[in-house]
Design an enzyme around this catalytic site. Structure first.
Site: not given
Length: 486
Positions: A90, A126, A252
């Site tokens: 994700g 992140g 992905d």
């Protein structure tokens, strides 16, 4: 032209439901600063970025604040990584900040890369760093200038927030723009988690916003897959023609719209090496340059399997078989143009392939060799001043056959040269040049990005820029492999 707070914002993807995303605000960076904005792209999008307050723009890019009309989300998807299905994927370091519809009715995503942790970060920080962000900022402009379908980048910022990679680096964010960030992996996630109703809803969503001509067809889902197959083939044909190595062709990382994105370890070929691997983590060579067309078909078959609740298996197989013929036809069309052929002759593929074989055997630079052919006539091809690219004996033999071929299409060789110069770049974003630019940006020389964006917007003409940008790399600058953090 509209300011950022005047755009017609929407949240169409979030409206699909919470199973496909999580609501997340960006995590603020420390002492952020604006590195660059892409004014050419802003104009294309109808955004008045020039009059935007730099401080406000910096705050929006760095996570210090968001507009009231935004509602950032992290997308959930899965995918096959190096051939193995991974359910735990994700948006791990990026957020879909918002969407807007421009004055022509086209929808655009604003996606912030490096925005901090999300539920899908898998323990990572992140963040993005200046190194990788500058590289993606430049390559998205380079691909667009070459006519290769791609996502683009609107703005780039840095910060004093430290980020641990191989070494401690400075954080950065990249504001990425695309009609959609939906990937093959979105459909795989829904399929493998048993959400078949949502598969249809997501397909309807893509068709409505990006393929409206299919909405009223009886077999619209088969037509949808056929269109995805064709756009993917077109994209990869462009990669092969311009020597672009993606490096991580996981499902992905595959756009449902046939756009190049998720630039990690990538490269444009220097010396023509058909089996070049640009990702030093690709130990088996799965994503080597010559493998890309086949991997594209493999990825499409994975997508087709995920769509099997909507599309008959025979229709899926028909589209997959059509992929091969489409990518070959598109590749031959584009490559004929690079070699200056205006007509299609039976022996053209053999002549082109023999040239590529000789480039590889003789260690010739892919882009520089074709550019020399576009800037000189047959009488000069044996000139020793041509940097030894064309005056090698075996290549001289090929040139005689090539001269006979171009005489079938041109009476005036200047017309051939002009045509070839329009499709053979004088400047290419080579890996060592990108690295050189990264070092300059890290040292605060942001103006270099102005020069690069002007060059990459039209790499086929002469520009006022450092002369070595148009030359092949030295031997110690060739074949650089990058990591996924690059």
């Amino acid at each position: 032209m509209k300011s950022l707070d005047q755009l017609n914002y929407h949240h169409t993807y979030a409206d699909l439901g919470s199973s496909l995303s999580s609501r997340v605000d960006p995590t603020p960076l420390h002492a952020p600063y604006l590195i660059h904005t892409n004014h050419r792209l802003a104009t294309k999008l109808g955004i008045d970025i020039k009059s935007a307050d730099n401080e406000v723009l910096t705050q929006l890019l760095s996570g210090q604040g968001i507009l009231d009309s935004w509602s950032p989300i992290a997308m959930k998807y899965t995918g096959h990584q190096f051939g193995q299905y991974n359910p735990d994927l994700g948006d791990g370091r990026g957020l879909l900040l918002t969407e807007f519809v421009d004055d022509t009715g086209n929808k655009w995503d604003l996606h912030l890369k490096g925005s901090g942790q999300t539920p899908y970060s898998r323990g990572a920080d992140g963040r993005a760093v200046i190194r990788s962000s500058v590289r993606e900022y430049l390559v998205s402009a380079a691909m667009d200038g070459l006519g290769i379908p791609t996502t683009q980048a609107l703005a780039l910022s840095g910060a004093k927030t430290p980020v641990q990679r191989e070494n401690i680096e400075s954080a950065a964010t990249l504001l990425r723009v695309a009609p959609s960030h939906v990937r093959f992996g979105h459909f795989e996630y829904l399929f493998y988690s048993g959400q078949h109703t949502e598969i249809q809803a997501l397909a309807d969503y893509i068709i409505h916003w990006h393929m409206p001509e299919l909405e009223d067809l009886n077999d619209k889902y088969a037509a949808f897959f056929q269109q995805v197959t064709k756009s993917t083939a077109t994209m990869i044909a462009h990669w092969q023609v311009y020597g672009f190595c993606h490096g991580v062709m996981n499902t992905d990382n595959m756009s449902i719209l046939g756009l190049t994105f998720d630039y990690g370890p990538f490269a444009f070929l220097d010396t023509y090496l058909s089996k070049h691997i640009c990702n030093h983590s690709d130990y088996s060579g799965r994503y080597a340059f010559h493998q890309q067309p086949g991997i594209g078909q493999w990825n499409l078959s994975a997508l087709g399997y995920a769509l099997s609740s909507l599309i008959d298996s025979k229709q899926i197989e028909a589209s997959l078989q059509a992929y091969s013929s489409h990518i070959q036809a598109e590749y031959r069309r584009l490559m004929r143009a690079r070699f200056g052929f205006t007509t299609e002759r039976e022996n053209d593929p053999e002549l082109i392939n023999s040239c590529l074989d000789l480039m590889e055997k003789l260690g010739l630079d892919f882009h520089f060799t074709l550019r020399i052919l576009s800037e000189t006539g047959p009488n000069n091809w044996s000139d020793a001043e041509l940097n030894n690219s064309l005056n090698k004996p075996e290549f001289t033999t090929w040139l005689r056959d090539y001269e006979k071929r171009i005489l079938l299409d041109y009476q005036n060789d200047h017309e051939r040269q002009k045509a070839m110069q329009g499709v053979n770049p004088k400047y290419i974003l080579r890996t060592h040049l990108a690295q050189e630019t990264i070092q300059q940006v890290e040292n605060g020389q942001f103006d270099i990005l102005d020069t690069w964006l002007a060059v990459l917007a039209n790499p086929f003409i002469e520009h006022s820029c450092p002369s070595h940008w148009s030359l092949p790399p030295r031997s110690d600058q060739k074949g650089i492999c990058l990591s996924c953090s690059s």
